[in-house]
Design an enzyme around this catalytic site. Structure first.
Site, PDB file in Angstrom:
ATOM      1  N   LYS A 106       9.052  -7.439   0.325  1.00  0.00           N
ATOM      2  CA  LYS A 106       8.935  -6.037  -0.086  1.00  0.00           C
ATOM      3  C   LYS A 106      10.263  -5.589  -0.656  1.00  0.00           C
ATOM      4  CE  LYS A 106       5.824  -2.704   0.307  1.00  0.00           C
ATOM      5  NZ  LYS A 106       4.391  -2.938   0.513  1.00  0.00           N
ATOM      6  N   GLY A 216      -3.414  11.690   1.987  1.00  0.00           N
ATOM      7  CA  GLY A 216      -2.709  11.008   0.893  1.00  0.00           C
ATOM      8  C   GLY A 216      -3.571  10.983  -0.346  1.00  0.00           C
ATOM      9  N   ASN A 219      -2.145   6.810  -5.488  1.00  0.00           N
ATOM     10  CA  ASN A 219      -2.989   5.783  -6.095  1.00  0.00           C
ATOM     11  C   ASN A 219      -4.071   5.300  -5.135  1.00  0.00           C
ATOM     12  OD1 ASN A 219      -4.029   3.577  -7.496  1.00  0.00           O
ATOM     13  ND2 ASN A 219      -2.346   2.244  -6.853  1.00  0.00           N
TER      14      ASN A 219
HETATM   15  N1  GLU Z   1       2.096  -2.651  -2.357  1.00  0.00           N
HETATM   16  C1  GLU Z   1       0.827  -3.220  -2.044  1.00  0.00           C
HETATM   17  C2  GLU Z   1       0.758  -3.570  -0.583  1.00  0.00           C
HETATM   18  O1  GLU Z   1       1.464  -3.020   0.226  1.00  0.00           O
HETATM   19  C3  GLU Z   1       0.464  -4.367  -2.982  1.00  0.00           C
HETATM   20  C4  GLU Z   1       1.382  -5.534  -2.973  1.00  0.00           C
HETATM   21  C5  GLU Z   1       1.083  -6.559  -4.068  1.00  0.00           C
HETATM   22  O2  GLU Z   1       0.143  -6.380  -4.808  1.00  0.00           O
HETATM   23  O3  GLU Z   1       1.858  -7.519  -4.131  1.00  0.00           O
HETATM   24  O4  GLU Z   1      -0.044  -4.349  -0.162  1.00  0.00           O
END
Ligand code: GLU
Length: 421
Positions: A106, A216, A219
């Protein structure tokens, strides 16, 4: 009163609970709970007034045992290393739950993107790639959107990475616009995946219809709401400024227009304004926290009135709160399962980039459904076997998978080593 645990402390707490139940080897525990790599950078950005502002950025690549690391990038003023570490850890288990050939990662930048102009945002996105270029790539680590990042930002990031490489590299990020290597169905994938698991849960609980409250309207929350059909009645919605409630139901299309006009869902005609906290305690069948971490904690878990909590955000229900909900017979579908649809379609995007081919939307959705339904049913089996909450079941399921991977790769034969004297 005990201090509230940080996101990372809480992530470990959940892991520990599952680890104890399966008597996890202490060597394997050490391997699985330490991040492989933490990168912290300073990103100088030229602002519109010609000054330079330096932003703090992180990428945590937690575990790459199953493949390249994968996970989104968050632009938010409250980003911290503790949070990014927790989010990278959750990605590791989410990717395992979904059966993807990825490890977890992340990224985050401490910034309020709402205060940046479009050019400043582009400069920051390109700066992020400049700072992390050596550590990412389609076979190394693949970012994607997360809170306050979107396809446009992914387009700039892909373009910047391609400049460094000297040729176009679509597969370096996912969640791109469809014109430049993005997958059909990616935008609403988290919401759609959430709906697939919700339908499975409702079948188990013999529920046909549901009154829904969604926290929320980003998106994830908005696309989830848009996918709900006549079986569902949305009575409450919220964004970062607050929420609205109408027990007779809210007309989504009109709420969207209102939000576009006024910048918030608040003061929607015919609805009552409520706080984000109040939304979580409303009478409903399905409560959907789709915003940020630590929304349902021991402080309010006893006031939740839903039958199902669908954790579409990352980490919205703390470990202790999950236990309280479990005791109250409320099914909390854990984030690492409930919101795995996003990264699953990201994986499909990456595969399509590899073979330079675009699948039809129906094909993407069908493949997504297959993955989500399988994961739900596998984890539900664990829940029934161990008689634990679904969060703990998801960890037991994914830790066991990871132990197998460790054994097969043979790098660390923990437990079978005899000390040489
Ligand atoms: N940000 C999204 C999650 O927390 C998607 C991560 C991704 O597609 O790599 O799962």
């Amino acid at each position: 009163m005990e201090k509230e645990p940080s996101s990372w402390e809480d992530a470990l707490r959940q892991f520990d609970k599952a680890a104890k139940l399966i008597d996890l080897d202490s060597n394997i525990y050490e391997i699985l709970t330490k991040p492989k790599r933490i990168i912290q950078v300073s990103i100088p950005v030229r602002m519109d007034d010609c000054s330079i502002k330096v932003f703090e950025g992180y990428r945590v690549q937690f575990n790459d045992l199953l493949g390249p690391t994968k996970g989104g990038i968050r632009f938010h003023p409250q980003v911290s290393l503790d949070e990014v570490k927790a989010l990278a850890f959750w990605m590791t288990w989410k990717n395992t739950v979904a059966g993807l050939p990825y490890g977890g990662a992340k990224g985050g930048v401490v910034v309020d993107p709402k205060k940046l102009s479009e050019i400043e945002l582009e400069n920051l996105s390109r700066g992020f790639i400049g700072a992390f270029h050596d550590f990412i790539g389609p076979e190394k680590d693949i970012p994607a959107p997360d809170v306050y990042t979107n396809p446009e930002i992914m387009a700039w990031m892909m373009d910047e990475f391609s400049r460094y490489e000297g040729h176009t590299v679509f597969g370096v990020v996912t969640g791109k616009p469809t014109e430049i290597g993005g997958s059909l169905g990616r935008l609403e994938a988290t919401g759609r995946g959430g709906l697939f698991v919700l339908e499975e849960a409702m079948k188990r609980l013999k529920m046909r219809k549901a009154v829904v409250a969604i926290q929320g309207f980003g998106n994830v929350g908005e696309s989830f709401a848009s996918l709900l059909d006549r079986r569902f009645k949305i009575v409450a919605l919220s964004d970062s400024k607050g929420g609205i409630y109408n027990k007779r139901g809210l007309e989504l299309r009109k709420v969207k227009v209102h939000k576009e006009k006024t910048g918030s869902v608040l003061n929607f005609p015919g609805a009552k304004n409520i706080t984000n906290r109040e939304l979580l305690e409303l009478k409903c069948d399905v409560l959907v926290p789709a915003a940020l971490e630590k929304q349902i904690t021991p402080k309010n878990a006893n006031h939740v009135q839903a039958r199902i909590v669908l954790e579409l955000a990352n980490g919205p229900v703390t470990t202790e709160a999950r236990e309280i909900l479990f005791k109250r017979k409320i099914l909390s579908i854990p984030d690492i399962l409930a919101n795995a649809g996003g990264v699953t379609v990201s994986y499909f995007e990456w595969v399509q980039n590899k073979i330079a081919y675009a699948w039809k939307k129906e094909e993407v959705e069908e493949k997504l459904k297959e993955k989500m339904v399988t994961a739900f049913s596998d984890i539900y089996d664990v829940l029934e076997k161990y008689k634990v909450d679904m969060g703990t079941a998801a960890y037991i399921y994914s830790i066991k998978k990871m132990i197998k991977v460790l054994e097969l790769r043979g790098i660390y034969k923990a437990g079978v080593c005899k000390p040489r004297m």
